[in-house]
Design an enzyme around this catalytic site. Structure first.
Site, PDB file in Angstrom:
ATOM      1  N   THR A  37       0.802  -1.149  -0.219  1.00  0.00           N
ATOM      2  CA  THR A  37       0.077  -0.041   0.030  1.00  0.00           C
ATOM      3  C   THR A  37       0.959   1.214   0.062  1.00  0.00           C
ATOM      4  O   THR A  37       0.546   2.186  -0.453  1.00  0.00           O
ATOM      5  CB  THR A  37      -0.957   0.045   1.151  1.00  0.00           C
ATOM      6  OG1 THR A  37      -1.861  -1.254   1.138  1.00  0.00           O
ATOM      7  CG2 THR A  37      -1.699   1.268   1.252  1.00  0.00           C
ATOM      8  N   TYR A  51      -8.327   0.490  -3.131  1.00  0.00           N
ATOM      9  CA  TYR A  51      -7.343   0.803  -4.115  1.00  0.00           C
ATOM     10  C   TYR A  51      -6.228  -0.093  -4.526  1.00  0.00           C
ATOM     11  O   TYR A  51      -6.388  -1.304  -4.131  1.00  0.00           O
ATOM     12  CB  TYR A  51      -6.207   2.097  -3.009  1.00  0.00           C
ATOM     13  CG  TYR A  51      -5.670   1.407  -2.139  1.00  0.00           C
ATOM     14  CD1 TYR A  51      -6.404   1.333  -0.806  1.00  0.00           C
ATOM     15  CD2 TYR A  51      -4.445   0.479  -2.045  1.00  0.00           C
ATOM     16  CE1 TYR A  51      -5.718   0.707   0.351  1.00  0.00           C
ATOM     17  CE2 TYR A  51      -3.887  -0.203  -1.063  1.00  0.00           C
ATOM     18  CZ  TYR A  51      -4.714   0.171   0.260  1.00  0.00           C
ATOM     19  OH  TYR A  51      -4.254  -0.712   1.371  1.00  0.00           O
ATOM     20  N   SER A  84       1.234  -7.624  -0.766  1.00  0.00           N
ATOM     21  CA  SER A  84       2.327  -8.768   0.248  1.00  0.00           C
ATOM     22  C   SER A  84       1.354  -9.772   0.507  1.00  0.00           C
ATOM     23  O   SER A  84       2.108 -10.748   1.086  1.00  0.00           O
ATOM     24  CB  SER A  84       2.761  -7.961   1.609  1.00  0.00           C
ATOM     25  OG  SER A  84       1.691  -7.811   2.477  1.00  0.00           O
ATOM     26  N   THR A 117       1.584  -4.300   4.077  1.00  0.00           N
ATOM     27  CA  THR A 117       1.582  -4.601   5.607  1.00  0.00           C
ATOM     28  C   THR A 117       0.878  -6.037   6.029  1.00  0.00           C
ATOM     29  O   THR A 117       0.951  -6.501   7.132  1.00  0.00           O
ATOM     30  CB  THR A 117       0.515  -3.593   6.152  1.00  0.00           C
ATOM     31  OG1 THR A 117      -0.844  -3.657   5.834  1.00  0.00           O
ATOM     32  CG2 THR A 117       0.971  -2.031   6.057  1.00  0.00           C
ATOM     33  N   ASP A 118       0.279  -6.659   5.004  1.00  0.00           N
ATOM     34  CA  ASP A 118      -0.564  -7.896   5.411  1.00  0.00           C
ATOM     35  C   ASP A 118       0.481  -8.983   5.897  1.00  0.00           C
ATOM     36  O   ASP A 118       0.147  -9.680   6.597  1.00  0.00           O
ATOM     37  CB  ASP A 118      -1.160  -8.556   3.973  1.00  0.00           C
ATOM     38  CG  ASP A 118      -2.532  -7.480   3.700  1.00  0.00           C
ATOM     39  OD1 ASP A 118      -3.311  -8.218   2.933  1.00  0.00           O
ATOM     40  OD2 ASP A 118      -2.626  -6.601   4.427  1.00  0.00           O
ATOM     41  N   LYS A 190       0.132  -7.529  13.139  1.00  0.00           N
ATOM     42  CA  LYS A 190      -0.882  -6.442  12.477  1.00  0.00           C
ATOM     43  C   LYS A 190      -2.305  -7.023  13.113  1.00  0.00           C
ATOM     44  O   LYS A 190      -2.759  -7.888  13.164  1.00  0.00           O
ATOM     45  CB  LYS A 190      -1.176  -6.558  11.005  1.00  0.00           C
ATOM     46  CG  LYS A 190      -2.160  -5.738  10.233  1.00  0.00           C
ATOM     47  CD  LYS A 190      -2.120  -5.825   8.867  1.00  0.00           C
ATOM     48  CE  LYS A 190      -3.054  -5.068   8.185  1.00  0.00           C
ATOM     49  NZ  LYS A 190      -2.954  -4.969   6.804  1.00  0.00           N
ATOM     50  N   GLU A 311      -2.218 -29.299  26.826  1.00  0.00           N
ATOM     51  CA  GLU A 311      -3.280 -29.788  26.212  1.00  0.00           C
ATOM     52  C   GLU A 311      -2.805 -31.037  25.540  1.00  0.00           C
ATOM     53  O   GLU A 311      -3.955 -31.656  25.009  1.00  0.00           O
ATOM     54  CB  GLU A 311      -3.929 -28.709  25.268  1.00  0.00           C
ATOM     55  CG  GLU A 311      -4.565 -27.559  26.099  1.00  0.00           C
ATOM     56  CD  GLU A 311      -5.690 -28.102  27.002  1.00  0.00           C
ATOM     57  OE1 GLU A 311      -6.057 -27.451  27.836  1.00  0.00           O
ATOM     58  OE2 GLU A 311      -6.605 -29.215  26.535  1.00  0.00           O
TER      59      GLU A 311
HETATM   60  N1  DGL Z   1      -2.776  -5.785  -0.175  1.00  0.00           N
HETATM   61  C1  DGL Z   1      -2.129  -5.409   1.033  1.00  0.00           C
HETATM   62  C2  DGL Z   1      -0.584  -5.645   0.936  1.00  0.00           C
HETATM   63  O1  DGL Z   1      -0.028  -5.383   0.033  1.00  0.00           O
HETATM   64  C3  DGL Z   1      -2.598  -4.092   1.336  1.00  0.00           C
HETATM   65  C4  DGL Z   1      -2.164  -3.747   2.774  1.00  0.00           C
HETATM   66  C5  DGL Z   1      -0.884  -2.679   2.747  1.00  0.00           C
HETATM   67  O2  DGL Z   1       0.167  -2.899   2.269  1.00  0.00           O
HETATM   68  O3  DGL Z   1      -1.095  -2.105   3.684  1.00  0.00           O
HETATM   69  O4  DGL Z   1      -0.094  -6.043   2.047  1.00  0.00           O
END
Ligand code: DGL
Length: 354
Positions: A37, A51, A84, A117-118, A190, A311
């Site tokens: 992103t 987006y 990502s 961020t993913d 995250k 467990e």
């Molecule tokens: N498609 C997600 C990624 O590339 C978008 C999230 C982001 O980058 O913040 O991880």
């Protein structure tokens, strides 16, 4: 020459020398861009979801933040251009080799990786285990695309470059820096699908803050990382096949049967509670362990350790446990462990070490 002229000349000369010395002291930081992103574009300035990620190249990202030149001598390289969620083991191996090659350069003081961020938390943990340098490696992303009002990418990138060029970040392991916070690779996760403060290190805590480009550390990671790990991917072209199965009510063995049929050498099971296994799942995992597949019990719960022989009688079934690692990070460590050993006790030691 009278005293006044002599003094002025000396003052001018000393400030020139000092200025040159300060200019020479600016650290060299290399930005390795992978997409996400932070490089994303939306149709309008208010588009913060829906987006397209991974559209803007590294040179444009750098040009959009001229203030970077105040804190470092920056250069960029586009390693990939992907969202990502599509990051793979192959991408990680290529990125790790590129990071290690870059940090070997005597003129380079630190590396910044721009990333979606993913899966930042996973790439960060993988690199935390395979980067062979104490120089700073800082991974940065954004929750709003570059085209949005109040996009968080530019300030996150500025902070990440300042952190990567700082002496304070040396030897701290791979770091994740968004939202003015410094997170350690092992514990960062995250936690929110859309907000800019999404990256947290729940209960165990972030490592510090970045204030006007200055890093302030309050804590350090206690687990081994970077130069102190036993893992080396420099000669690897692939990683062992390890997948994650997710526990819930009405659990069945469909996923683990499919992983076994596909030839997995390891399975991470994200159990309920403290890594609990429904009876049919326990039975099948035990069978698969007896057939040579390594089983790691983790938990779908986001905090707290999965405890050995709690467990499940792990001594009896010869499973390992993930300690406080999330399932997605347990997968990374189990893959790397299986590049070194097939011995469960050795693998369990690694889960208590990294
Ligand atoms: N498609 C997600 C990624 O590339 C978008 C999230 C982001 O980058 O913040 O991880």
């Amino acid at each position: 020459m009278n005293l006044a002229i002599k003094t002025t000349t000396l003052l001018v000369l000393s400030s020139f020398i000092a200025g040159t010395a300060i200019a020479a002291e600016k650290p060299k930081v290399v930005i390795l861009a992978t997409g996400g992103t932070i490089a994303g574009t939306g149709n309008t300035s208010t588009t913060t979801v829906g987006y397209t990620a991974a559209k803007i190249g590294v040179d444009a990202l750098i040009a959009a933040v001229p203030e970077l030149s105040k804190v470092a001598d920056v250069s960029g390289e586009q390693v990939f251009q992907i969202a990502s969620e599509s990051m793979t083991n192959d991408h990680w191996l290529k990125l790790a080799k590129k990071v290690n090659e870059t940090l070997k350069r005597k003129d380079v003081d630190g590396v910044v990786i721009t990333h979606g961020t993913d899966t930042i938390e996973e790439t960060a943990y993988f690199l935390n285990l395979v980067v062979k340098s104490n120089k700073p490696v800082v991974i940065v992303g954004a929750m709003r695309p570059a085209t949005a009002i109040s996009a968080d990418g530019p300030i996150n990138l500025y902070n990440a470059v300042a952190l990567a060029g700082s002496k304070e970040a040396i030897g701290q392991g791979v770091l994740v820096a968004l939202n003015d916070e410094i997170q350690g690779a092992r514990d960062v996760v995250k936690t929110n699908t859309m907000t800019t403060n999404t990256f947290r290190s729940p209960e165990l805590g972030s490592l510090g803050y970045i204030v006007s480009g200055k890093p302030n550390f309050y804590r350090a990671s206690t687990r081994k990382h970077t130069s102190n790990t036993e893992f080396d991917v420099s000669k690897l072209d692939s990683l062992p096949a390890v997948n994650i199965a997710y526990g819930s009510a009405n659990a069945n063995t469909l996923a683990i049967d499919a992983f076994a049929a596909a030839g997995d050498v390891g399975i991470v099971y994200a159990g309920t509670g403290n890594g609990s296994l429904a009876a049919p799942v326990r039975a099948r995992l035990t069978e698969l362990r007896q057939k040579g597949i390594h089983i790691n019990r983790s938990s779908r719960i986001s905090n707290g350790p999965t405890i050995r022989n709690g467990e499940n009688n792990d001594d009896k079934t010869d499973f390992t446990v993930a300690d406080t690692l999330s399932p997605q990070k347990a997968r990374i460590l189990l893959m790397l462990a299986l590049t070194k050993t097939k011995d469960s006790q050795e693998i369990q030691r690694m889960f208590y070490t990294y």
